[in-house]
Motif scaffolding. Structure first.
Motif, PDB file in Angstrom:
ATOM      1  N   SER A 144       0.825  -1.218   0.000  1.00  0.00           N
ATOM      2  CA  SER A 144       0.000   0.000   0.000  1.00  0.00           C
ATOM      3  C   SER A 144       0.849   1.252   0.000  1.00  0.00           C
ATOM      4  N   LEU A 145       1.884   1.276   0.818  1.00  0.00           N
ATOM      5  CA  LEU A 145       2.730   2.458   0.906  1.00  0.00           C
ATOM      6  C   LEU A 145       3.599   2.606  -0.340  1.00  0.00           C
ATOM      7  N   SER A 146       4.061   1.481  -0.871  1.00  0.00           N
ATOM      8  CA  SER A 146       4.847   1.535  -2.110  1.00  0.00           C
ATOM      9  C   SER A 146       4.031   2.154  -3.238  1.00  0.00           C
ATOM     10  N   ASP A 147       2.749   1.814  -3.271  1.00  0.00           N
ATOM     11  CA  ASP A 147       1.858   2.371  -4.288  1.00  0.00           C
ATOM     12  C   ASP A 147       1.702   3.880  -4.122  1.00  0.00           C
ATOM     13  N   LEU A 148       1.664   4.351  -2.883  1.00  0.00           N
ATOM     14  CA  LEU A 148       1.547   5.791  -2.633  1.00  0.00           C
ATOM     15  C   LEU A 148       2.813   6.549  -3.012  1.00  0.00           C
ATOM     16  N   LEU A 149       3.963   5.881  -2.904  1.00  0.00           N
ATOM     17  CA  LEU A 149       5.236   6.558  -3.103  1.00  0.00           C
ATOM     18  C   LEU A 149       5.741   6.541  -4.538  1.00  0.00           C
ATOM     19  N   VAL A 150       5.140   5.716  -5.394  1.00  0.00           N
ATOM     20  CA  VAL A 150       5.608   5.606  -6.769  1.00  0.00           C
ATOM     21  C   VAL A 150       5.446   6.943  -7.497  1.00  0.00           C
ATOM     22  N   ASN A 151       6.304   7.202  -8.472  1.00  0.00           N
ATOM     23  CA  ASN A 151       6.276   8.458  -9.249  1.00  0.00           C
ATOM     24  C   ASN A 151       6.395   9.688  -8.356  1.00  0.00           C
ATOM     25  N   ASP A 152       7.391   9.668  -7.492  1.00  0.00           N
ATOM     26  CA  ASP A 152       7.640  10.804  -6.586  1.00  0.00           C
ATOM     27  C   ASP A 152       6.442  11.130  -5.708  1.00  0.00           C
ATOM     28  N   GLY A 153       5.750  10.091  -5.269  1.00  0.00           N
ATOM     29  CA  GLY A 153       4.630  10.304  -4.354  1.00  0.00           C
ATOM     30  C   GLY A 153       3.429  10.953  -5.014  1.00  0.00           C
ATOM     31  N   GLU A 154       3.156  10.586  -6.268  1.00  0.00           N
ATOM     32  CA  GLU A 154       2.057  11.221  -7.003  1.00  0.00           C
ATOM     33  C   GLU A 154       0.718  11.065  -6.289  1.00  0.00           C
ATOM     34  N   ARG A 155       0.411   9.849  -5.805  1.00  0.00           N
ATOM     35  CA  ARG A 155      -0.878   9.634  -5.130  1.00  0.00           C
ATOM     36  C   ARG A 155      -0.938  10.394  -3.806  1.00  0.00           C
ATOM     37  N   LEU A 156       0.191  10.463  -3.122  1.00  0.00           N
ATOM     38  CA  LEU A 156       0.218  11.215  -1.864  1.00  0.00           C
ATOM     39  C   LEU A 156      -0.086  12.683  -2.115  1.00  0.00           C
ATOM     40  N   ARG A 157       0.494  13.243  -3.158  1.00  0.00           N
ATOM     41  CA  ARG A 157       0.263  14.649  -3.457  1.00  0.00           C
ATOM     42  C   ARG A 157      -1.178  14.905  -3.879  1.00  0.00           C
ATOM     43  N   GLN A 158      -1.791  13.923  -4.536  1.00  0.00           N
ATOM     44  CA  GLN A 158      -3.213  14.044  -4.881  1.00  0.00           C
ATOM     45  C   GLN A 158      -4.073  14.073  -3.623  1.00  0.00           C
ATOM     46  N   ILE A 159      -3.723  13.216  -2.648  1.00  0.00           N
ATOM     47  CA  ILE A 159      -4.458  13.199  -1.378  1.00  0.00           C
ATOM     48  C   ILE A 159      -4.286  14.522  -0.640  1.00  0.00           C
ATOM     49  N   ILE A 160      -3.061  15.037  -0.643  1.00  0.00           N
ATOM     50  CA  ILE A 160      -2.792  16.326   0.011  1.00  0.00           C
ATOM     51  C   ILE A 160      -3.669  17.419  -0.577  1.00  0.00           C
ATOM     52  N   GLN A 161      -3.774  17.452  -1.902  1.00  0.00           N
ATOM     53  CA  GLN A 161      -4.597  18.468  -2.544  1.00  0.00           C
ATOM     54  C   GLN A 161      -6.074  18.276  -2.221  1.00  0.00           C
ATOM     55  N   SER A 162      -6.544  17.033  -2.195  1.00  0.00           N
ATOM     56  CA  SER A 162      -7.946  16.751  -1.856  1.00  0.00           C
ATOM     57  C   SER A 162      -8.260  17.178  -0.435  1.00  0.00           C
ATOM     58  N   GLN A 163      -7.321  16.969   0.480  1.00  0.00           N
ATOM     59  CA  GLN A 163      -7.527  17.387   1.865  1.00  0.00           C
ATOM     60  C   GLN A 163      -7.683  18.903   1.961  1.00  0.00           C
ATOM     61  N   ARG A 164      -6.892  19.639   1.192  1.00  0.00           N
ATOM     62  CA  ARG A 164      -6.996  21.101   1.228  1.00  0.00           C
ATOM     63  C   ARG A 164      -8.364  21.561   0.746  1.00  0.00           C
ATOM     64  N   THR A 165      -8.870  20.903  -0.269  1.00  0.00           N
ATOM     65  CA  THR A 165     -10.181  21.257  -0.803  1.00  0.00           C
ATOM     66  C   THR A 165     -11.284  20.928   0.190  1.00  0.00           C
ATOM     67  N   PHE A 166     -11.128  19.792   0.891  1.00  0.00           N
ATOM     68  CA  PHE A 166     -12.145  19.291   1.815  1.00  0.00           C
ATOM     69  C   PHE A 166     -12.198  20.092   3.110  1.00  0.00           C
ATOM     70  N   SER A 167     -11.053  20.518   3.592  1.00  0.00           N
ATOM     71  CA  SER A 167     -10.944  21.117   4.929  1.00  0.00           C
ATOM     72  C   SER A 167     -11.732  22.418   5.048  1.00  0.00           C
ATOM     73  N   ASN A 168     -12.412  22.577   6.180  1.00  0.00           N
ATOM     74  CA  ASN A 168     -13.155  23.807   6.476  1.00  0.00           C
ATOM     75  C   ASN A 168     -12.647  24.396   7.784  1.00  0.00           C
ATOM     76  N   GLN A 169     -11.723  25.321   7.679  1.00  0.00           N
ATOM     77  CA  GLN A 169     -11.121  25.925   8.866  1.00  0.00           C
ATOM     78  C   GLN A 169     -12.103  26.819   9.619  1.00  0.00           C
ATOM     79  N   LYS A 170     -13.224  27.154   8.967  1.00  0.00           N
ATOM     80  CA  LYS A 170     -14.201  28.056   9.577  1.00  0.00           C
ATOM     81  C   LYS A 170     -15.332  27.319  10.290  1.00  0.00           C
TER      82      LYS A 170
END
Length: 384
Positions: A329-355
């Protein structure tokens, strides 16, 4: 004139109710004519109810199957639970109301919804009563009561269940997100905008405030297969903490650090590349606030059952229930310079409601929990 909000929370049934209360309490300072008073609902029932509240940790930590039975049985007869709690808390609750004279009551724990409304109805107390649901998808029947003035839902999934299963009128419920304490949000700029470092990865392994889950095996799989540092939070589970220190420190040395219950969990999250955790709502939302990808390793039966799928559907992380699958699972997240991880990071920013906390307080205080007819009207209410 100062408006007083009485929040009925819980100190011992997990840490989520307390976290929500703290998130609201820290924001109240921006409202000059408002104040929050917090009471542990279990303390209103004396020693008998306090013992029940304190039993939550040991049961969920050591006997998930027992908790599953308790959750399902109580969900089948919510009115019985409400009447039992009502009988235990009535005297102290009425004394508290007489002393405090709150303008609004907000319950962030399901045991103090129907029980409190029963008392208020019987005594003809005309105080606005609001429910703040602390679960994401699987809504315990005790959370929902049509007699409440308003229901604050963290997710659309929870709202839909309230509408379709429990018959709550659309004008009586709104989606605000889940309040998260401000310290979990990065202070300067965005976190991790570039490809993740090749080594070492900083991994945080935790299981909620009670230290549930197979954290030892998760840590070993990480440490044996990846160049990483692992921090483990055992929570209130002192026995687990000792066991982990004995079994892991000797073998892995400074690559692993073991913590008990800590008030600095935000710092650990903000300095981690990945968080391995069970699907506790507040932990999930705190991880999203800190912009750290989630690896969901399990879920408490009952209220957390569908939370892993919720995280996956919203691209907040991945599910990995079997520690033996961590390598793949982690190897899959790290492939291509962590492409899937960076996608998750971006999705979290969109989802988060600081207000979220501000939205909740503004709605309660400025609109006096007025109902709304459409979603657009609701948004206008909280944006005033």
């Amino acid at each position: 004139m100062t408006k007083k909000i009485l929040i009925i929370s819980s100190e011992h049934t997990g840490h989520g109710h307390k976290s929500i209360t703290e998130a609201l309490s820290e924001k109240i300072r921006a409202y000059r004519h408002a104040e929050i008073h917090v009471v542990d609902g279990f303390s209103l029932g004396g020693r008998a109810l306090e013992k029940i509240g304190k039993a939550y940790g040991p049961i969920t930590r050591r006997a998930e199957s027992v908790w599953n039975v308790i959750w399902n049985l109580s969900a089948m007869a919510p009115s019985i639970v409400d009447h039992l709690v009502e009988a235990l808390i009535e005297e102290r609750f009425l004394a508290l109301i007489k002393e405090l004279q709150p303008d609004i009551i907000l319950s962030v724990h399901p045991n103090f919804v129907g029980s409190v409304l029963n008392i208020m109805e019987k005594k003809k107390l005309q105080i606005p009563f609001v429910i703040l649901i602390a679960d994401l998808v699987n809504i315990y029947p005790l959370w929902v009561d049509k007699r409440a003035d308003f229901i604050i839902s963290p997710t659309m999934e929870a709202k839909q269940l309230c509408l379709e299963k429990y018959g709550i009128p659309p004008s009586q419920i709104g989606v605000f997100g889940l309040p998260v304490r401000s310290r979990f949000y990065p202070k300067t700029g965005s976190k991790k905008t570039e490809p993740l470092p090749t080594a070492p990865l900083n991994c945080l392994v935790m299981g909620g405030g009670e230290g549930a889950g197979n954290m030892k095996k998760i840590a070993k799989n990480l440490l044996d297969h990846f160049d990483c540092n692992v921090r483990i939070v055992a929570g209130r589970n002192e026995k687990l903490k000792s066991n982990l220190e004995l079994s892991l420190k000797k073998r892995y040395g400074d690559r692993v650090h073991i913590y008990g219950f800590t008030e600095n969990i935000h710092q650990l999250m903000l300095h981690s590349d990945l968080i391995f955790t069970r699907a506790s709502p507040n932990v999930m939302y705190e991880a999203v606030a800190s912009n750290t990808p989630l690896v969901i390793t399990g879920a408490l039966p009952g209220q957390e059952a569908d939370n892993p799928k919720f995280a996956e559907n919203n691209h907040l992380g991945i599910i990995c229930r079997n520690p033996d699958d961590i390598k793949d699972s982690l190897s899959d997240l790290l492939v291509n310079d962590g492409e899937r991880l960076r996608q998750i990071i971006q999705s979290q920013r969109t989802f988060s409601n600081q207000k979220a906390a501000d939205d909740i307080l503004k709605f309660i205080l400025n609109q006096e929990v007025a109902h709304y007819e459409t979603e657009a009207e609701f948004r206008l209410l909280i944006e005033k």
